[in-house]
Design an enzyme around this catalytic site. Sequence first.
Site, PDB file in Angstrom:
ATOM      1  N   HIS A 158       0.821  -1.218   0.000  1.00  0.00           N
ATOM      2  CA  HIS A 158       0.000   0.000   0.000  1.00  0.00           C
ATOM      3  C   HIS A 158       0.856   1.269   0.000  1.00  0.00           C
ATOM      4  O   HIS A 158       0.301   2.376   0.008  1.00  0.00           O
ATOM      5  CB  HIS A 158      -0.934   0.020   1.206  1.00  0.00           C
ATOM      6  CG  HIS A 158      -1.958  -1.071   1.205  1.00  0.00           C
ATOM      7  ND1 HIS A 158      -2.785  -1.326   0.123  1.00  0.00           N
ATOM      8  CD2 HIS A 158      -2.293  -1.993   2.152  1.00  0.00           C
ATOM      9  CE1 HIS A 158      -3.565  -2.349   0.404  1.00  0.00           C
ATOM     10  NE2 HIS A 158      -3.287  -2.772   1.618  1.00  0.00           N
ATOM     11  N   ASP A 193      -2.610 -10.727  -2.232  1.00  0.00           N
ATOM     12  CA  ASP A 193      -3.221 -10.217  -1.008  1.00  0.00           C
ATOM     13  C   ASP A 193      -4.704  -9.937  -1.261  1.00  0.00           C
ATOM     14  O   ASP A 193      -5.098  -9.595  -2.381  1.00  0.00           O
ATOM     15  CB  ASP A 193      -2.507  -8.931  -0.599  1.00  0.00           C
ATOM     16  CG  ASP A 193      -2.834  -8.468   0.805  1.00  0.00           C
ATOM     17  OD1 ASP A 193      -1.984  -8.639   1.695  1.00  0.00           O
ATOM     18  OD2 ASP A 193      -3.933  -7.914   1.012  1.00  0.00           O
ATOM     19  N   HIS A 195      -6.323  -7.451  -0.340  1.00  0.00           N
ATOM     20  CA  HIS A 195      -6.448  -6.026  -0.649  1.00  0.00           C
ATOM     21  C   HIS A 195      -5.633  -5.687  -1.901  1.00  0.00           C
ATOM     22  O   HIS A 195      -4.536  -6.217  -2.093  1.00  0.00           O
ATOM     23  CB  HIS A 195      -5.936  -5.166   0.514  1.00  0.00           C
ATOM     24  CG  HIS A 195      -6.638  -5.426   1.814  1.00  0.00           C
ATOM     25  ND1 HIS A 195      -6.146  -6.304   2.755  1.00  0.00           N
ATOM     26  CD2 HIS A 195      -7.787  -4.921   2.314  1.00  0.00           C
ATOM     27  CE1 HIS A 195      -6.966  -6.332   3.797  1.00  0.00           C
ATOM     28  NE2 HIS A 195      -7.972  -5.506   3.551  1.00  0.00           N
ATOM     29  N   ASP A 282      -4.119 -13.028   3.705  1.00  0.00           N
ATOM     30  CA  ASP A 282      -5.390 -12.577   4.278  1.00  0.00           C
ATOM     31  C   ASP A 282      -6.592 -12.906   3.404  1.00  0.00           C
ATOM     32  O   ASP A 282      -7.711 -12.514   3.715  1.00  0.00           O
ATOM     33  CB  ASP A 282      -5.352 -11.082   4.590  1.00  0.00           C
ATOM     34  CG  ASP A 282      -4.714 -10.248   3.505  1.00  0.00           C
ATOM     35  OD1 ASP A 282      -4.410 -10.796   2.435  1.00  0.00           O
ATOM     36  OD2 ASP A 282      -4.504  -9.046   3.730  1.00  0.00           O
TER      37      ASP A 282
END
Length: 340
Positions: A158, A193, A195, A282
């Site tokens: 990120h 991931d 995200h 995740d």
Amino acid sequence: MKAILDDRQRAHDPKNFMANGTRKPNPEVPRRVDILKAGAEAAGCVFETPADAGLGPIAAVHTAEYLTFLRNIHTRWQRIEGASDEVIPNVHPMNRTDSYPKSAVGQAGYHQADTACPIAEYTWKAAYWSAQTAVSGADAVAAGARAVYALSRPPGHHAFADLAGGFCFFNNSGIAAQRLLYKGLRPAILDVDVHHGNGTQGMFYARGDVLTVSIHADPARFYPFFWGHAHERGEGAGLGANLNLPLERGTDDETYLNTLDRALAQITDFGADVIVVALGLDAHIDDPFQGFAVTTEGFTRIAAAIAATGLPLVCVQEGGYVSDALGGNLTAFLNGIEGN
């Protein structure tokens, strides 16, 4: 499989995290290192300490202005009367081209995208060694290793060139890809991931020399919200070198694996000769973020499909948060690589 870890990464121990207007304990805790290390060792990994390659590999993808900020902001913040122990922004510019303030408060807003990346006394040190872990992983693969696991924590995908966010400060996967490019290889970044890797996308969006591919929960209703949509394909020289594959919440193994086939086909057609796997765990059904419903066996199958490309792999740890399944998920993934 060779694995890389520096214990100085444990020094970053963030306390603050705000979600849905509520202050909660930050899930990106040092305990993740212990769980992931045990999971990797259960798969036969032998850990080494990374070499210190200096700031060069980090500065190759992050701005000097941002590095100056990240190195000094906690000390500056503590000079503010009544300041919190951690640097947390409360104001943000509308655009990256807006004026750059001298104020520590203003610069925090400029360089921190959200409240999920609090900066404390040891954040710089931990992030630095997290990045060096990824660099050493890339160097090992460039030297001939078939696959390496880099236990990088805090995570990185990120983080933009000049912006922290979502628990991330240095973009470890991006740093590894740039290092491989420097070594004469043609890298693709495959982000698994749950995200979207918005920082990685932003870092390479106008470049055609690194392919970025991300499989993630649809950001229409999931962090990071503003990036990761299917129409985002890159721009300029990077047009067509960014592939987003957003999936519905609750996606299971079969749907994920079918989507992975599309991602791997794009990597093949890009002519990549090495893959940086931004390894978020995740996506698991029991992860606290509850985005996907991938099983532990699913991680073995995902890894086996990636390894079946025959390309060398730098697996850089991204998300995956404390649950009873976390260590076993990493073991399953690494076993999936070794089984091919």
